[in-house]
Design an enzyme around this catalytic site. Structure first.
Site, PDB file in Angstrom:
ATOM      1  N   LYS A 115     -37.216  -9.001  25.741  1.00  0.00           N
ATOM      2  CA  LYS A 115     -38.326  -8.149  26.207  1.00  0.00           C
ATOM      3  C   LYS A 115     -39.685  -8.832  26.046  1.00  0.00           C
ATOM      4  CE  LYS A 115     -34.984  -5.458  26.906  1.00  0.00           C
ATOM      5  NZ  LYS A 115     -34.364  -5.379  28.232  1.00  0.00           N
ATOM      6  N   GLU A 199     -46.739  -2.547  20.954  1.00  0.00           N
ATOM      7  CA  GLU A 199     -47.479  -2.050  22.110  1.00  0.00           C
ATOM      8  C   GLU A 199     -48.241  -0.792  21.735  1.00  0.00           C
ATOM      9  OE1 GLU A 199     -44.455  -3.217  25.819  1.00  0.00           O
ATOM     10  OE2 GLU A 199     -44.665  -1.140  25.210  1.00  0.00           O
ATOM     11  N   ARG A 291     -28.551  -4.529  36.151  1.00  0.00           N
ATOM     12  CA  ARG A 291     -27.211  -3.987  36.458  1.00  0.00           C
ATOM     13  C   ARG A 291     -27.350  -2.861  37.485  1.00  0.00           C
ATOM     14  NH1 ARG A 291     -29.141  -1.397  31.845  1.00  0.00           N
ATOM     15  NH2 ARG A 291     -29.410   0.820  32.239  1.00  0.00           N
TER      16      ARG A 291
HETATM   17  C1  MV4 Z   1     -42.735   3.304  25.131  1.00  0.00           C
HETATM   18  C2  MV4 Z   1     -43.198   4.631  25.055  1.00  0.00           C
HETATM   19  C3  MV4 Z   1     -44.542   4.837  24.856  1.00  0.00           C
HETATM   20  N1  MV4 Z   1     -45.357   3.779  24.731  1.00  0.00           N
HETATM   21  N2  MV4 Z   1     -43.601   2.299  24.982  1.00  0.00           N
HETATM   22  C4  MV4 Z   1     -38.096   4.295  25.548  1.00  0.00           C
HETATM   23  C5  MV4 Z   1     -37.099   3.526  26.334  1.00  0.00           C
HETATM   24  C6  MV4 Z   1     -37.540   2.127  26.230  1.00  0.00           C
HETATM   25  N3  MV4 Z   1     -37.250   1.408  27.428  1.00  0.00           N
HETATM   26  C7  MV4 Z   1     -39.000   2.216  25.980  1.00  0.00           C
HETATM   27  N4  MV4 Z   1     -39.300   3.584  25.662  1.00  0.00           N
HETATM   28  C8  MV4 Z   1     -40.552   3.998  25.457  1.00  0.00           C
HETATM   29  N5  MV4 Z   1     -41.457   3.008  25.331  1.00  0.00           N
HETATM   30  C9  MV4 Z   1     -44.870   2.557  24.770  1.00  0.00           C
HETATM   31  N6  MV4 Z   1     -45.705   1.532  24.627  1.00  0.00           N
HETATM   32  C10 MV4 Z   1     -42.288   5.658  25.205  1.00  0.00           C
HETATM   33  C11 MV4 Z   1     -40.964   5.349  25.381  1.00  0.00           C
HETATM   34  C12 MV4 Z   1     -40.125   6.490  25.459  1.00  0.00           C
HETATM   35  C13 MV4 Z   1     -39.444   6.826  26.617  1.00  0.00           C
HETATM   36  C14 MV4 Z   1     -39.490   6.053  27.759  1.00  0.00           C
HETATM   37  C15 MV4 Z   1     -38.817   6.405  28.878  1.00  0.00           C
HETATM   38  C16 MV4 Z   1     -38.026   7.549  28.886  1.00  0.00           C
HETATM   39  C17 MV4 Z   1     -37.948   8.315  27.784  1.00  0.00           C
HETATM   40  C18 MV4 Z   1     -38.638   7.973  26.629  1.00  0.00           C
HETATM   41  C19 MV4 Z   1     -38.529   8.783  25.523  1.00  0.00           C
HETATM   42  C20 MV4 Z   1     -39.208   8.442  24.394  1.00  0.00           C
HETATM   43  C21 MV4 Z   1     -39.983   7.290  24.365  1.00  0.00           C
END
Ligand code: MV4
Length: 472
Positions: A115, A199, A291
């Site tokens: 990542k 982040e 994928r």
């Molecule tokens: C985040 C975020 C808020 N801010 N990054 C969750 C899945 C992973 N791919 C990254 N995720 C998140 N990253 C920052 N900088 C909130 C999430 C996140 C989230 C993202 C997509 C769908 C559902 C989620 C549920 C909780 C947190």
């Protein structure tokens, strides 16, 4: 075109891949555990072989699977999702053995699995990433310094994580102190690597992802977006396309950004570029999934394009047969993941036999599943029984069609997410398209329902009691 395709997966996605192969006149080989031996996808494949040992290990056994492909004369392998789908060593081993991996190159899988690397690459390409740092953190002091520069709240992320694994929300410096070492050692245990980065935390975002197709000759298209905000603990439950939150201008900008990311990565085959979108409609690259995804069906419904078929054709060296202009988004689609889980008991997975199964049908209704009456839900795999996807000319029509389809759906013997979804389709906020990633957590208590399975349990209990007291 390929002589024969081996499917290195099970369940509904194995059946989904078999269906596309049949339409392309390609024979298929299924692999299965003992627990899966009598299930539908095994019967529908032209050939089937047992992969041991145990219920799960066989599906992860790289050399056994490649051996089987060679034995059966398969010249390509489709990995589906999960299991080996994002394992670059598996993709590499396929190539080394003269078998085409139906997916991106091992290099693309490896790079997107890192990542921190992906963040750097995307930023260089001029696509916005969440404010944060572009290199691994090497000490708690550095983590604290960088977090106060970015400003709390921040998110600590494992570079080898993804899909919600290896995440820590830190609202205050003390959270970082408490979790930093834990996050690292957890990442080491889970992924064999402990590099982490930081982040800015985006509050109440929407999760919006773009489906990409790229051939081996530099032709890249996107197929519009999916809104996957309705999830719980990073398990997606309902996905919709297009997103009710995007306007044409933002859709164009994000679609172009997704294509830019794909080009910068030298990416080929099908992929998904994930973004977070905040309340002010700023979007940030999150990660790229290398994928086919569970929720690809909604994109197929609004574009009319069979994504699995396109994956196979691209892997066989064909040119994309359409340009961006030729992809028309038509209507709206919704997918509900029908899981064997009890939403009123913390989504506890349920196992047992399906004593009744009647799936909905009619105009605009699609079922992707691998279960039927009498199916025994085993405890070894994820709890998804089927995917119910509907298409409608408008958002409102697709919501009504999903509500109607869920009302038709009968599954008895195990608790499912169907009753919860019936309530969601009648929830004002959902119907207005107003939901973010906290929708389920914030609304679960209000979405009360009666589960017809509970009434039946009572009937059986009474019948058992009567039988026990009846003298013969
Ligand atoms: C985040 C975020 C808020 N801010 N990054 C969750 C899945 C992973 N791919 C990254 N995720 C998140 N990253 C920052 N900088 C909130 C999430 C996140 C989230 C993202 C997509 C769908 C559902 C989620 C549920 C909780 C947190």
């Amino acid at each position: 075109m390929f002589k024969k395709v081996l499917i290195a997966n099970r369940g509904e996605i194995a059946l989904r891949i078999i269906r596309s192969c049949k339409e392309l006149n390609i024979p298929t080989v299924a692999i299965h555990s003992e627990a899966d031996a009598t299930t539908l996808y095994v019967k529908k494949a032209d050939e089937a072989c047992l992969v041991g040992p145990g219920p799960v290990a066989g599906y992860l056994n790289i050399y056994r699977i490649i051996d089987l492909a060679k034995q059966r004369g398969a010249d390509a392998i489709h990995p589906g999702y999960g299991f080996l789908a994002e394992n670059h060593e598996f993709a590499e081993a396929c190539l080394e053995n003269g078998i085409t991996f139906i997916g991106p190159t091992p290099k693309a899988i490896r790079e997107m699995g890192d990542k921190i690397f992906a963040r750097q690459m995307v930023k260089r390409a001029g696509v916005p990433v969440v404010p944060g740092i572009d290199h691994g953190i090497s000490s708690i002091e550095e983590a604290e310094r960088i977090s106060s520069e970015i400003g709390y709240p921040v998110m600590l992320k494992a570079s080898a994580g993804g899909g919600g694994r290896g995440l820590r929300l830190c609202r205050i410096p003390d959270d970082l102190k408490r979790t930093y070492e834990m996050a690292r050692s957890e990442a080491m245990k889970a992924f064999g690597r402990d590099d982490v980065y930081i982040e800015k935390y985006i509050e109440s975002p929407r999760h919006i992802e773009f489906q990409i197709l790229a051939d081996n000759y530099g032709n890249i298209v996107h197929m519009g977006e999916r809104d996957c905000s309705i999830q719980r603990r990073h398990q997606k439950l309902i996905e919709v396309a297009p997103s009710p939150f995007l306007d044409p201008e933002l859709r164009k900008k994000m679609g172009d950004a997704a294509v830019t990311v794909t080009r910068a990565a030298g990416y080929t085959n099908a992929g998904t570029v994930e973004f977070l979108v905040d309340k002010d409609k700023n979007f940030y690259f999150l990660e790229m999934n290398t994928r086919i995804q569970v929720e690809h069906t909604i994109t197929e419904e609004i574009t009319g394009i069979d994504i699995v078929k396109e994956m196979i054709k691209i892997a066989a060296g064909e040119n994309l047969s359409f340009s961006q202009d030729e992809i028309q988004i038509s209507g709206a689609a919704i997918e509900c993941r029908i899981n064997a889980e009890d939403p009123r008991n913390n989504f506890l997975p349920a196992t047992g036999r399906l004593t009744a199964y009647y799936s909905p049908g009619g105009f605009g209704v699609r079922i992707d599943g691998n279960v039927y009456r009498g199916y025994l839900v085993p405890p070894y795999y994820d709890s998804m029984l089927a995917k119910l996807t509907v298409w409608g000319r408008t958002w409102d029509e697709s919501v009504s069609r999903m509500a109607r389809s869920l009302d038709e759906f009968v599954i008895r013997g195990v608790k499912t997410t169907i009753p919860l979804y019936r309530m969601i389709m009648r929830d004002d906020k959902f119907c207005r398209g107003e939901f973010d990633t906290h929708y389920i957590d914030n609304n679960l208590d209000a979405l009360v329902y009666e589960d017809e399975n509970d009434r039946l349990d009572l009937v059986y209990a009474i019948a058992t009691a009567i039988a026990a007291h009846t003298h013969r």
